[in-house]
Write an enzyme that holds these catalytic residues in place. Sequence first.
Site: not given
Length: 431
Positions: A350, A402
């Site tokens: 993006t 994560h």
Amino acid sequence: MADIKVPVFSESVSEGTLLTWHKQPGEAVKRGDVLAEIETDKVVLEVTAQADGVLQSVAKNEGDTVLSEEVLGVMGDAGSAPVAAPAAKATEEETSGPIPDEKSAGGTAVQPDSTGNQPAAERREDLSPAVRKVVAENNLDSTQIPATGPRGNITKQDAVVAAQGGSTDQGPQKAAAPASTPSAKPAQPAPSATIPSGPRTEQRVPMTRIRARIAERLKDVQNTAALLTTFNEVNMQPSMDLRKKYQDQFVAKHGVKLGFMSLFVRAATEALKAFPLVNASIDGKDIVYHGFYDIGIAVASDRGLVVPILRDTDSMGLATIEKEIAAYAGKARSGKLTMEDMSGGTFSITNGGTFGSMMSTPIINAPQSAILGMHNIIERPIAQNGQVVIAPMMYLALSYDHRIIDGKEAVLFLVMIKNLLEDPARMLLEL
């Protein structure tokens, strides 16, 4: 006669909303003409005519919820006579005569304009249920809403634009608070807060299906993934020098300009090859390693953020990437993106820098595990070879899940992108 049906939705889409009719009953249409538009929670679909003919009738109004393969209306042969207006409406018009303009002196009747469309004052009775709802909720005067419908009618989009502050009369506003009158009592100390005077309007507009789906997906990601973002900065001078040196030759050969996005796509692809976990995804308790590189490019459109997918970027050259991105951007602006264009993807990029963003923490596009955020290029002082120099710098951000990607892989992945952009020859030579 032939039924006009809703297109078949994908498995993940259960229903849609009829946005607008581009043709009216009795109007002749040609094969391929757009009859209506349907908005799903992913894309806006066009319903086109399968043959020449006449739109005989409609079974659904603008704003109605529609299901896959549901009948929207009926098409007749090209020689079919136009459908007459309902008898009750015709009788009412014959007995009551032309609707007078409420704003003209003496109640003089308003005549059709030179285009044959209904004047604004006569459109009050020609509103679909969806338009009536927006008009009522926002206290709009329908005679003041500019109409863009094919026969001079007001579409739902016209009403929404007016509600958002377009050129329309917002109706009666709240009156200003009356001035306080003199009193014989001792004067009281003035309040410390300033009381605003004049109109203070509010507007309530329902979310589109696409906007509601975007909100739902982003919130699901925040609730599910263990999001973390790591940052770095890249000196864009080498990439800018490369683009400046070869821009004219690149345009002459490929017919498209060399932009930064293609360099970032190539750099991301090489980094994904080196760090397969960033290109993987979680499915239940399994990690799915993808042996292909499908990179989504976030594109802003009038209907919200969309992410079309570049397929197999490892086999694409810079020119092919630029052409694909330009084609997707054009389809996004015109609302022509399909579900297939945005399905899948193993990684996303993006670019908030096009709007001036200097730093951000992008949210991953589930079920992907990471997203790269590009930002504004700003000249800043940096230390280089023991000296302070001014260089065009960009902050990079990598948001990742994560649960699957450790900090080591994330940081090294971003450092590799930085190194490739600061020495693009390595990337082109695959070093």
